[in-house]
Design a protein around this motif. Structure first.
Motif, PDB file in Angstrom:
ATOM      1  N   LYS A 279      39.525   0.571  15.505  1.00 11.61           N
ATOM      2  CA  LYS A 279      39.164  -0.845  15.451  1.00 11.61           C
ATOM      3  C   LYS A 279      40.370  -1.641  14.977  1.00 11.61           C
ATOM      4  O   LYS A 279      41.123  -1.172  14.110  1.00 11.61           O
ATOM      5  N   CYS A 280      40.550  -2.817  15.531  1.00  6.97           N
ATOM      6  CA  CYS A 280      41.618  -3.687  15.061  1.00  6.97           C
ATOM      7  C   CYS A 280      41.263  -5.142  15.341  1.00  6.97           C
ATOM      8  O   CYS A 280      40.352  -5.437  16.116  1.00  6.97           O
ATOM      9  N   SER A 281      41.992  -6.038  14.701  1.00  5.86           N
ATOM     10  CA  SER A 281      41.774  -7.464  14.902  1.00  5.86           C
ATOM     11  C   SER A 281      42.940  -8.216  14.246  1.00  5.86           C
ATOM     12  O   SER A 281      43.367  -7.848  13.151  1.00  5.86           O
ATOM     13  N   PRO A 282      43.481  -9.256  14.899  1.00  6.86           N
ATOM     14  CA  PRO A 282      43.103  -9.804  16.199  1.00  6.86           C
ATOM     15  C   PRO A 282      43.662  -8.984  17.350  1.00  6.86           C
ATOM     16  O   PRO A 282      44.496  -8.100  17.135  1.00  6.86           O
ATOM     17  N   TYR A 283      43.215  -9.297  18.559  1.00  6.09           N
ATOM     18  CA  TYR A 283      43.684  -8.596  19.748  1.00  6.09           C
ATOM     19  C   TYR A 283      44.943  -9.231  20.335  1.00  6.09           C
ATOM     20  O   TYR A 283      45.496  -8.696  21.301  1.00  6.09           O
ATOM     21  N   HIS A 284      45.369 -10.353  19.787  1.00  8.77           N
ATOM     22  CA  HIS A 284      46.494 -11.055  20.398  1.00  8.77           C
ATOM     23  C   HIS A 284      47.569 -11.363  19.371  1.00  8.77           C
ATOM     24  O   HIS A 284      47.317 -11.368  18.151  1.00  8.77           O
ATOM     25  N   PHE A 285      48.762 -11.659  19.882  1.00  4.16           N
ATOM     26  CA  PHE A 285      49.869 -12.141  19.064  1.00  4.16           C
ATOM     27  C   PHE A 285      50.412 -13.395  19.740  1.00  4.16           C
ATOM     28  O   PHE A 285      50.987 -13.327  20.826  1.00  4.16           O
ATOM     29  N   GLY A 286      50.171 -14.539  19.086  1.00  2.00           N
ATOM     30  CA  GLY A 286      50.601 -15.802  19.666  1.00  2.00           C
ATOM     31  C   GLY A 286      50.020 -16.007  21.053  1.00  2.00           C
ATOM     32  O   GLY A 286      48.846 -15.730  21.304  1.00  2.00           O
ATOM     33  N   ASP A 287      50.868 -16.463  21.969  1.00  2.00           N
ATOM     34  CA  ASP A 287      50.442 -16.611  23.364  1.00  2.00           C
ATOM     35  C   ASP A 287      51.220 -15.660  24.265  1.00  2.00           C
ATOM     36  O   ASP A 287      51.333 -15.875  25.470  1.00  2.00           O
ATOM     37  N   LYS A 288      51.738 -14.572  23.649  1.00  2.00           N
ATOM     38  CA  LYS A 288      52.658 -13.707  24.381  1.00  2.00           C
ATOM     39  C   LYS A 288      52.149 -12.291  24.626  1.00  2.00           C
ATOM     40  O   LYS A 288      52.627 -11.616  25.525  1.00  2.00           O
ATOM     41  N   GLY A 293      41.263  -2.520  26.283  1.00  2.00           N
ATOM     42  CA  GLY A 293      40.898  -1.116  26.447  1.00  2.00           C
ATOM     43  C   GLY A 293      41.053  -0.339  25.159  1.00  2.00           C
ATOM     44  O   GLY A 293      40.886  -0.873  24.055  1.00  2.00           O
ATOM     45  N   ASP A 294      41.386   0.942  25.273  1.00  2.00           N
ATOM     46  CA  ASP A 294      41.494   1.798  24.092  1.00  2.00           C
ATOM     47  C   ASP A 294      42.559   1.325  23.107  1.00  2.00           C
ATOM     48  O   ASP A 294      42.483   1.627  21.915  1.00  2.00           O
ATOM     49  N   ALA A 295      43.552   0.598  23.570  1.00  2.00           N
ATOM     50  CA  ALA A 295      44.570   0.070  22.661  1.00  2.00           C
ATOM     51  C   ALA A 295      43.942  -0.871  21.645  1.00  2.00           C
ATOM     52  O   ALA A 295      44.416  -0.994  20.514  1.00  2.00           O
ATOM     53  N   ALA A 296      42.850  -1.539  22.044  1.00  2.00           N
ATOM     54  CA  ALA A 296      42.157  -2.468  21.151  1.00  2.00           C
ATOM     55  C   ALA A 296      40.965  -1.839  20.465  1.00  2.00           C
ATOM     56  O   ALA A 296      40.628  -2.200  19.332  1.00  2.00           O
ATOM     57  N   HIS A 297      40.306  -0.876  21.152  1.00  2.00           N
ATOM     58  CA  HIS A 297      39.023  -0.389  20.623  1.00  2.00           C
ATOM     59  C   HIS A 297      38.684   1.000  21.174  1.00  2.00           C
ATOM     60  O   HIS A 297      37.670   1.170  21.852  1.00  2.00           O
ATOM     61  N   ALA A 298      39.472   1.987  20.839  1.00  2.00           N
ATOM     62  CA  ALA A 298      39.114   3.339  21.247  1.00  2.00           C
ATOM     63  C   ALA A 298      37.797   3.732  20.591  1.00  2.00           C
ATOM     64  O   ALA A 298      37.534   3.364  19.447  1.00  2.00           O
ATOM     65  N   MET A 299      36.967   4.456  21.332  1.00  2.00           N
ATOM     66  CA  MET A 299      35.663   4.849  20.781  1.00  2.00           C
ATOM     67  C   MET A 299      35.330   6.260  21.219  1.00  2.00           C
ATOM     68  O   MET A 299      35.862   6.775  22.212  1.00  2.00           O
ATOM     69  N   VAL A 300      34.432   6.899  20.482  1.00  2.00           N
ATOM     70  CA  VAL A 300      33.971   8.229  20.874  1.00  2.00           C
ATOM     71  C   VAL A 300      33.137   8.099  22.158  1.00  2.00           C
ATOM     72  O   VAL A 300      32.574   7.026  22.430  1.00  2.00           O
ATOM     73  N   ARG A 337      38.383 -14.035  19.711  1.00  2.00           N
ATOM     74  CA  ARG A 337      37.152 -14.525  19.086  1.00  2.00           C
ATOM     75  C   ARG A 337      35.913 -13.965  19.770  1.00  2.00           C
ATOM     76  O   ARG A 337      34.954 -13.543  19.108  1.00  2.00           O
ATOM     77  N   VAL A 338      35.940 -13.919  21.084  1.00  2.00           N
ATOM     78  CA  VAL A 338      34.777 -13.466  21.846  1.00  2.00           C
ATOM     79  C   VAL A 338      34.635 -11.948  21.821  1.00  2.00           C
ATOM     80  O   VAL A 338      33.538 -11.410  21.657  1.00  2.00           O
ATOM     81  N   ARG A 339      35.738 -11.253  21.948  1.00  2.00           N
ATOM     82  CA  ARG A 339      35.654  -9.825  22.263  1.00  2.00           C
ATOM     83  C   ARG A 339      35.627  -8.896  21.061  1.00  2.00           C
ATOM     84  O   ARG A 339      35.009  -7.822  21.121  1.00  2.00           O
ATOM     85  N   VAL A 340      36.268  -9.258  19.962  1.00  2.00           N
ATOM     86  CA  VAL A 340      36.327  -8.350  18.810  1.00  2.00           C
ATOM     87  C   VAL A 340      34.938  -7.935  18.319  1.00  2.00           C
ATOM     88  O   VAL A 340      34.669  -6.731  18.146  1.00  2.00           O
ATOM     89  N   PRO A 341      34.004  -8.861  18.073  1.00  2.00           N
ATOM     90  CA  PRO A 341      32.697  -8.421  17.563  1.00  2.00           C
ATOM     91  C   PRO A 341      31.934  -7.547  18.546  1.00  2.00           C
ATOM     92  O   PRO A 341      31.181  -6.654  18.131  1.00  2.00           O
ATOM     93  N   ILE A 346      30.013  -1.901  19.968  1.00  2.00           N
ATOM     94  CA  ILE A 346      29.786  -0.750  20.861  1.00  2.00           C
ATOM     95  C   ILE A 346      30.456   0.498  20.287  1.00  2.00           C
ATOM     96  O   ILE A 346      29.964   1.618  20.487  1.00  2.00           O
ATOM     97  N   ALA A 347      31.528   0.342  19.545  1.00  2.00           N
ATOM     98  CA  ALA A 347      32.144   1.504  18.881  1.00  2.00           C
ATOM     99  C   ALA A 347      31.164   2.130  17.894  1.00  2.00           C
ATOM    100  O   ALA A 347      31.039   3.358  17.802  1.00  2.00           O
ATOM    101  N   ASP A 348      30.442   1.286  17.152  1.00  2.00           N
ATOM    102  CA  ASP A 348      29.442   1.791  16.208  1.00  2.00           C
ATOM    103  C   ASP A 348      28.254   2.415  16.945  1.00  2.00           C
ATOM    104  O   ASP A 348      27.718   3.453  16.524  1.00  2.00           O
ATOM    105  N   LEU A 349      27.834   1.798  18.042  1.00  2.00           N
ATOM    106  CA  LEU A 349      26.726   2.350  18.821  1.00  2.00           C
ATOM    107  C   LEU A 349      27.091   3.705  19.420  1.00  2.00           C
ATOM    108  O   LEU A 349      26.237   4.587  19.550  1.00  2.00           O
ATOM    109  N   ALA A 350      28.341   3.884  19.788  1.00  2.37           N
ATOM    110  CA  ALA A 350      28.783   5.163  20.330  1.00  2.37           C
ATOM    111  C   ALA A 350      28.637   6.268  19.293  1.00  2.37           C
ATOM    112  O   ALA A 350      28.248   7.399  19.610  1.00  2.37           O
TER     113      ALA A 350
END
Length: 457
Positions: A279-288, A293-300, A337-341, A346-350
């Motif tokens: 799990k991580c947050s935020p998913y972005h750095f500036g506008d660049k 995918g798994d880079a943002a939210h790898a799950m079992v 803002r939209v995708r992190v929660p 779904i990571a917890d549900l997995a």
């Protein structure tokens, strides 16, 4: 490979998007950005999967469901991929005594698809290259120092992302990873006389409370079996004879399907593989730069949503691009803002679904509740929706799925408790009312009459 962003505001040339990672999510992203007219470059450390003689990487079968299908549909890939998948309409539960019983996934006609990972990746690569609006270039990056100019960098380079590693240097970036104490090994069930050895339109499960084995069908009429078990249990099985002894104890019906010699060989071919949740947050750095995918939210893998969630990342990002006119300075923070929660839900549900698959499916109460949920869903389809249905057959946001699940679980349990209390009160009333007039009736007959009065049986 070094990546830098291009700050030029010139409109005389196409914007360049560097997608880092040529896996499933990276290649689908390439399709989306190329369709929008961007110049896309996909960077991958491994060779082009379409030319590789040996395909390296994970081989756990993929499960494609509604969210992933909707993402593929947007780039015209849904029908192509569905035609190369095998529908699975239910879980097929294998009891210890060899009996099998199905648990349908949803309403009649609803199913998930068993998909071959390598074939899907090849199809996505080819689709991105042939997109007419933009252009895609596949670049093999092997550690050479080369500066790449790009307007946006999209990190799709997996659970151990090199792009995410750069985010760790920034302040206020939250990151956690958790290895579960269970690993997995894979086996193959070959065809029998050229046909599937088991019913193919099911996800077969051998639930054994603290561990389990599953089997998914492949187009070549084989099944890929995956044994999920605590590492300490794997370590106890040290010889070929102990492998057979272990399977005779817990999976006796699987021995003739896999083959005793194949079991002995494949159990020790590779060590049990680990599974990580990130799990991580935020998913972005500036506008660049942005992670997907798994880079943002790898799950079992126990909800079959890893790929589907990654594909939905691409679709959600594309929808936000439409809403905010491709303004990266607005799109990237809105995407976070939209995708992190949702991805964290779904990571917890997995994690939860592993317990359900290996243990709860053995419970009569679980099966009873599932039937109750399904019945209530039929008569109140918009109010009561089974958890699996919300996750797998809708695009309801994952975090809203969890909230609705907890709410309806509380309501149904309270309803069942009320019904039980009414039954007990009614039974007690009838017992008090009729007991004095039946002084010489044996208790067994009295109970039988009471049941007839209460329930007609």
């Amino acid at each position: 490979m070094d990546y830098s962003t291009n700050d030029s505001k010139s409109t005389s040339k196409k914007k360049v998007v560097a997608v880092v990672g040529g896996g499933l999510v990276g290649n689908l992203n390439a399709c989306y950005f190329a369709k929008r007219g961007f110049q896309v470059e996909v960077f991958e450390s491994r060779e082009d999967i379409r030319q590789a003689k040996i395909v390296k990487g994970r081989s756990i079968n993929l499960v494609l469901s509604h969210r992933g299908r909707q993402a593929l549909k947007h780039v015209g890939m849904e029908d192509t991929i569905i035609s190369k998948g095998i529908p699975m309409h239910s879980r097929m539960i294998h009891a210890l005594n060899g009996t099998q019983s199905p648990i349908p996934y949803g309403k009649k006609g609803q199913y998930i698809l068993s998909i071959d990972r390598a074939n899907l990746n090849k199809e996505l690569l080819s689709a991105a290259e042939t997109t007419e609006t933009g252009a895609m270039t596949f670049v093999r990056a092997e550690g050479a120092k080369e500066e790449i100019q790009a307007d946006l960098i999209v990190g799709c380079d997996g659970a151990f992302s090199a792009i995410r590693k750069q985010f760790l240097r920034q302040s206020r970036f939250n990151y956690s990873q958790t290895y579960i104490p269970h690993g997995y090994l894979e086996f193959t069930i070959p065809p029998i006389n050229g046909e599937f050895a088991m019913k193919p339109n099911n996800l077969h499960i051998w639930p054994r409370n603290t561990f389990m084995m599953i089997a998914l069908p492949n187009l070549d009429k084989t099944f890929t079996c995956t044994l999920f078990m605590p590492f300490e249990e794997f370590e106890k099985v040290t010889t070929g004879d102990k492998v057979i002894e272990f399977f005779q104890k817990y999976f006796p019906d699987a021995i003739p399907l896999i083959g005793a010699e194949a079991l002995k060989r494949d159990f020790f071919r590779l060590p049990a593989q680990a599974m990580v949740s990130v799990k991580c947050s935020p998913y972005h750095f500036g506008d660049k730069c942005v992670l997907m995918g798994d880079a943002a939210h790898a799950m079992v893998p126990f909800y079959g949503q890893g790929m589907n969630a990654g594909f939905e990342d691409c679709l959600v990002f594309n929808e936000i691009m439409d809403q905010l006119n491709e303004d990266f300075s607005a799109v990237l923070p809105e995407y976070t803002r939209v995708r992190v929660p949702d991805d964290q839900a779904i990571a917890d549900l997995a994690m939860y679904n592993y317990v359900e698959m290996r243990e709860h499916v053995n419970s009569k109460w679980f099966l009873f509740r599932k039937n109750v949920d399904n019945f209530l869903h039929i008569i109140m389809p918009r109010t009561i929706i089974p958890l699996y249905t919300m996750v797998t057959f809708t695009r309801t946001r994952y975090h809203k799925v969890v909230k609705h699940w907890h709410w309806q679980d509380k309501v149904i349990n309270q309803g069942l408790l009320f019904c039980a209390a009414v039954s007990v009160a009614g039974g007690s009333y009838l017992l008090v009312r009729y007991l004095p007039s039946m002084p010489n009736i044996p208790i067994e007959q009295l109970w039988s009459r009471l049941c007839t009065l209460c329930w007609g049986q």
